[in-house]
Design a protein around this motif. Structure first.
Motif, PDB file in Angstrom:
ATOM      1  N   SER A 351      11.553  44.054  55.250  1.00  0.00           N
ATOM      2  CA  SER A 351      11.457  42.445  55.044  1.00  0.00           C
ATOM      3  C   SER A 351      12.535  41.679  55.122  1.00  0.00           C
ATOM      4  N   MET A 352      13.731  42.277  54.285  1.00  0.00           N
ATOM      5  CA  MET A 352      14.878  41.230  54.198  1.00  0.00           C
ATOM      6  C   MET A 352      15.571  41.331  55.818  1.00  0.00           C
ATOM      7  N   ALA A 353      15.565  42.367  56.442  1.00  0.00           N
ATOM      8  CA  ALA A 353      16.300  42.529  57.761  1.00  0.00           C
ATOM      9  C   ALA A 353      15.754  41.675  58.944  1.00  0.00           C
ATOM     10  N   LEU A 368       9.489  30.793  62.088  1.00  0.00           N
ATOM     11  CA  LEU A 368       9.281  30.295  60.671  1.00  0.00           C
ATOM     12  C   LEU A 368       7.877  31.040  60.264  1.00  0.00           C
ATOM     13  N   ILE A 369       7.066  31.382  61.021  1.00  0.00           N
ATOM     14  CA  ILE A 369       5.759  31.900  60.617  1.00  0.00           C
ATOM     15  C   ILE A 369       6.260  33.343  60.206  1.00  0.00           C
ATOM     16  N   VAL A 370       6.496  33.983  60.955  1.00  0.00           N
ATOM     17  CA  VAL A 370       7.306  35.474  60.591  1.00  0.00           C
ATOM     18  C   VAL A 370       8.112  35.369  59.482  1.00  0.00           C
ATOM     19  N   ALA A 371       8.900  34.333  59.154  1.00  0.00           N
ATOM     20  CA  ALA A 371       9.666  34.346  57.970  1.00  0.00           C
ATOM     21  C   ALA A 371       8.977  34.253  56.528  1.00  0.00           C
ATOM     22  N   VAL A 372       7.707  33.426  56.972  1.00  0.00           N
ATOM     23  CA  VAL A 372       6.951  33.362  55.545  1.00  0.00           C
ATOM     24  C   VAL A 372       6.254  34.559  55.391  1.00  0.00           C
ATOM     25  N   ILE A 373       5.637  35.209  56.636  1.00  0.00           N
ATOM     26  CA  ILE A 373       5.253  36.486  56.315  1.00  0.00           C
ATOM     27  C   ILE A 373       5.959  37.605  55.492  1.00  0.00           C
ATOM     28  N   CYS A 374       7.266  37.591  56.223  1.00  0.00           N
ATOM     29  CA  CYS A 374       8.296  38.586  55.456  1.00  0.00           C
ATOM     30  C   CYS A 374       8.428  38.112  54.010  1.00  0.00           C
ATOM     31  N   LEU A 375       8.598  36.918  53.455  1.00  0.00           N
ATOM     32  CA  LEU A 375       8.475  36.588  52.190  1.00  0.00           C
ATOM     33  C   LEU A 375       7.446  37.155  51.339  1.00  0.00           C
ATOM     34  N   PHE A 376       6.241  37.212  51.799  1.00  0.00           N
ATOM     35  CA  PHE A 376       5.099  37.499  50.995  1.00  0.00           C
ATOM     36  C   PHE A 376       5.054  38.964  51.299  1.00  0.00           C
ATOM     37  N   ALA A 377       5.454  39.777  52.312  1.00  0.00           N
ATOM     38  CA  ALA A 377       5.643  41.056  52.231  1.00  0.00           C
ATOM     39  C   ALA A 377       6.675  41.506  51.372  1.00  0.00           C
ATOM     40  N   ARG A 435      22.743  34.964  56.773  1.00  0.00           N
ATOM     41  CA  ARG A 435      23.447  36.180  56.500  1.00  0.00           C
ATOM     42  C   ARG A 435      23.265  36.848  55.127  1.00  0.00           C
ATOM     43  N   TYR A 436      22.865  35.829  54.193  1.00  0.00           N
ATOM     44  CA  TYR A 436      22.651  36.224  52.594  1.00  0.00           C
ATOM     45  C   TYR A 436      21.426  37.248  52.681  1.00  0.00           C
ATOM     46  N   TYR A 437      20.430  37.308  53.583  1.00  0.00           N
ATOM     47  CA  TYR A 437      19.494  38.142  53.803  1.00  0.00           C
ATOM     48  C   TYR A 437      19.869  39.703  54.031  1.00  0.00           C
ATOM     49  N   ILE A 438      21.081  39.742  54.922  1.00  0.00           N
ATOM     50  CA  ILE A 438      21.399  40.908  55.400  1.00  0.00           C
ATOM     51  C   ILE A 438      21.932  41.686  54.250  1.00  0.00           C
ATOM     52  N   ILE A 439      22.658  41.055  53.059  1.00  0.00           N
ATOM     53  CA  ILE A 439      23.380  41.704  52.217  1.00  0.00           C
ATOM     54  C   ILE A 439      22.037  42.519  51.269  1.00  0.00           C
ATOM     55  N   TRP A 440      21.004  41.736  51.041  1.00  0.00           N
ATOM     56  CA  TRP A 440      19.953  42.523  50.299  1.00  0.00           C
ATOM     57  C   TRP A 440      19.242  43.632  51.137  1.00  0.00           C
ATOM     58  N   ALA A 441      19.295  43.428  52.699  1.00  0.00           N
ATOM     59  CA  ALA A 441      18.610  44.593  53.304  1.00  0.00           C
ATOM     60  C   ALA A 441      19.668  45.768  53.285  1.00  0.00           C
ATOM     61  N   VAL A 442      20.868  45.444  53.292  1.00  0.00           N
ATOM     62  CA  VAL A 442      21.716  46.751  53.064  1.00  0.00           C
ATOM     63  C   VAL A 442      21.644  47.262  51.759  1.00  0.00           C
ATOM     64  N   ILE A 443      21.542  46.617  50.931  1.00  0.00           N
ATOM     65  CA  ILE A 443      21.505  47.136  49.078  1.00  0.00           C
ATOM     66  C   ILE A 443      20.202  47.873  49.237  1.00  0.00           C
ATOM     67  N   ASN A 444      19.056  47.417  49.698  1.00  0.00           N
ATOM     68  CA  ASN A 444      17.938  48.049  49.702  1.00  0.00           C
ATOM     69  C   ASN A 444      17.933  49.310  50.525  1.00  0.00           C
ATOM     70  N   PHE A 445      18.452  49.471  51.578  1.00  0.00           N
ATOM     71  CA  PHE A 445      18.627  50.694  52.033  1.00  0.00           C
ATOM     72  C   PHE A 445      19.649  51.673  51.222  1.00  0.00           C
ATOM     73  N   ALA A 446      20.512  51.290  50.559  1.00  0.00           N
ATOM     74  CA  ALA A 446      21.292  52.135  49.586  1.00  0.00           C
ATOM     75  C   ALA A 446      20.252  52.651  48.382  1.00  0.00           C
ATOM     76  N   ILE A 447      19.645  51.729  47.863  1.00  0.00           N
ATOM     77  CA  ILE A 447      18.639  52.209  46.980  1.00  0.00           C
ATOM     78  C   ILE A 447      17.718  53.330  47.418  1.00  0.00           C
ATOM     79  N   VAL A 448      17.299  53.435  48.619  1.00  0.00           N
ATOM     80  CA  VAL A 448      16.230  54.308  49.004  1.00  0.00           C
ATOM     81  C   VAL A 448      17.349  55.740  49.139  1.00  0.00           C
ATOM     82  N   VAL A 449      18.345  55.638  49.457  1.00  0.00           N
ATOM     83  CA  VAL A 449      19.389  56.648  49.712  1.00  0.00           C
ATOM     84  C   VAL A 449      19.603  57.335  48.128  1.00  0.00           C
TER      85      VAL A 449
END
Length: 501
Positions: A351-353, A368-377, A435-449
């Motif tokens: 979602s963050m990616a 914009l519509i996809v961004a809103v969907i990702c926020l909900f997801a 780019r702030y959202y990219i940080i959270w995408a990377v951190i969430n990947f690290a959480i999975v591992v």
């Protein structure tokens, strides 16, 4: 009046959830989000212009806004830390009572604020009370629940937090229509006080933790409470077996000293502390409160929507958390803790990616519509594995004599990273944008591992069985393997229909 309001067995467990856990965690969720929905109200900005980022885009105002909003989490750190010192001294119920009292004081002071200083102090006091309560309620609840239902019972906390978050933003929306008056933000800031009052009224009508009582030498009272909780006679084999398990575990771990929390050896106390701290840190490092605290601002200032539309979408977005939290309640004791955390973190990563990609494109209606969907997801995936579950997990991996301390320390890390996320988010959006959202995408990947390789499954295990799993582990990678290979002991527990299984 009959003891514990006349409830026994399953009905008593339901009563603890409805009379204490529900109001306590709904109040917690409410306080997490309510301030974020008020930050763009004209009457609030007029009263506290130093937090205005609507009309003043200076870095100073962004920093002040982030700091004041995050003070709630600083108080949470102090409150959670206090339970390390007094949790085992006062008992679970007294700490919950005192924490709820501080929440009420903070709400009254904040809603009556006319000065910036009073608002800051009130925010801090409310955080202290909330931190003490949220560090103690999961310990209390896990210690009075049987292992077969413990997951569903404790993870309801996530459902109630989601309900509180959603309620706060819908209330903010309703009062935004009278935003020329200070009533528009004063009432939302005090409306949660009755929830904390409810907790204070009923907490002493419900049982103290039998494990805490046994640790303090109150054996007879602990047996009576266990009998009532399991709906059997206090001298039954069920109660005798459970008491024996607890006492054997306490003897196995040994006498407490001030360094036990940080020792390793065969007991692996520090390993278990680290898992609790990591799980509760992940509940914030996934980036949820970069969205929850600033949901209205994200829709209004980052996505360019109108004020009313932004508040409607913010309230609807957090309402979707209830769906994820309810799914967790229904599946946690069937699927286990690890599958929920892995699914949740993977969904949040994706979602963050996607959110980073869609918000990098300006003035694109489709993006914009996809961004809103990702926020909900993201808000649906988050509570599935990282809202109520991490509170549960830190108590499940902890040894009985250190459970309150480990829960307290773990909760400190929840609040610490909550503070970090809330503090840096306004500046993060302002300086690095999408780019702030990219940080959270990377951190969430690290959480999975991390969860996959280091977190043992606790589903279906008694709190005492977890001792054995860690004592058979020789390093941090062993415990998931041991948990998979070690068969679950056959503990006698009485079901809702009274049949032993």
């Amino acid at each position: 009046m009959a003891r514990f309001l006349g409830f026994r067995g399953h009905r008593l467990n339901v009563a603890t959830i409805l009379l204490v856990v529900f109001p306590a965690y709904m109040c917690f969720g409410y306080n997490l989000a309510v301030a974020g929905g008020l930050l763009t109200m004209p009457s609030f900005i007029k009263q506290f212009p130093k937090m205005d980022t609507e009309n003043n885009t200076s870095k100073l105002n962004s920093n002040v806004q982030g700091t004041v909003v995050a003070l709630f989490t600083i108080g949470g750190i102090l409150g959670a830390f206090s339970t390390i010192l007094v949790g085992d001294l006062l008992g679970r119920r007294r700490v919950i009572f005192l924490g709820s009292g501080l929440v009420i004081i903070g709400a009254l002071l904040m809603s009556s604020s006319y000065s910036f200083g009073q608002f800051i102090v009130a925010r801090l006091i409310q955080g202290i009370g909330t931190g003490a309560t949220t560090a103690t309620v999961p310990v209390w609840q896990s210690e009075i629940s049987g292992s077969s239902h413990r997951g569903a019972h404790v993870v309801t906390e996530g459902l109630f937090i989601s309900t509180g978050i959603a309620a706060s933003l819908w209330i903010d929306l309703g009062f935004s229509f009278i935003d020329t008056s200070s009533v528009s933000w004063r009432i939302p800031l005090v409306v949660q006080a009755p929830l904390a009052i409810f907790v204070m009224i009923f907490i002493f009508q419900l049982p103290e933790s039998p494990r805490w009582l046994l640790g303090k030498g109150h054996d007879q009272e602990a047996r009576e409470i266990l009998g009532i909780l399991r709906d059997v006679d206090a001298d039954s084999d069920t109660v005798r077996g459970e008491v024996a398990d607890i006492e054997r575990s306490l003897e196995l771990i040994g006498t407490v000293n001030k360094w036990d929390l940080f020792s390793l050896g065969e007991k692996r106390n520090f390993h278990r502390l680290a898992l609790g701290m990591a799980g509760q840190s992940f509940s914030q490092l996934c980036g949820i409160n970069s969205l929850t605290f600033y949901a209205t601002i994200i829709f209004e200032q980052r996505l360019g929507l109108g004020g009313t539309d932004s508040r409607i979408l913010s309230a609807a977005m957090t309402t979707i958390q209830i769906v994820g939290a309810l799914a967790a309640v229904l599946t946690i004791d069937r699927l286990g803790r690890r599958p929920l955390m892995l699914t949740s973190a993977s969904g949040m990563c994706i979602s963050m990616a996607i959110l980073a990609g869609t918000t990098s494109t300006a003035n694109n209606q489709g993006a914009l519509i996809v961004a809103v969907i990702c926020l909900f997801a993201f808000n649906m995936f988050y509570p599935f594995g990282f809202l109520g579950l991490t509170f549960l997990y830190s108590t499940e991996v902890a040894p009985p004599h250190l459970r309150a301390k480990i829960s307290g320390v773990s909760n400190c890390f929840t609040w610490l990273f909550n503070f970090v996320v809330v503090e840096v988010t306004p500046t993060g959006f302002q300086t690095i944008n999408y780019r702030y959202y990219i940080i959270w995408a990377v951190i969430n990947f690290a959480i999975v591992v991390t969860v996959y390789f280091l977190f043992p499954e606790t589903n279906g295990r008694s709190l005492e069985e977890m001792d054995e799993i860690f004592m058979l582990s020789h390093n941090i990678f062993d415990s998931p393997k041991v948990a998979r290979s070690l068969p679950s002991s056959e503990h006698l527990e009485v079901g809702e229909d009274g049949i032993k299984s």
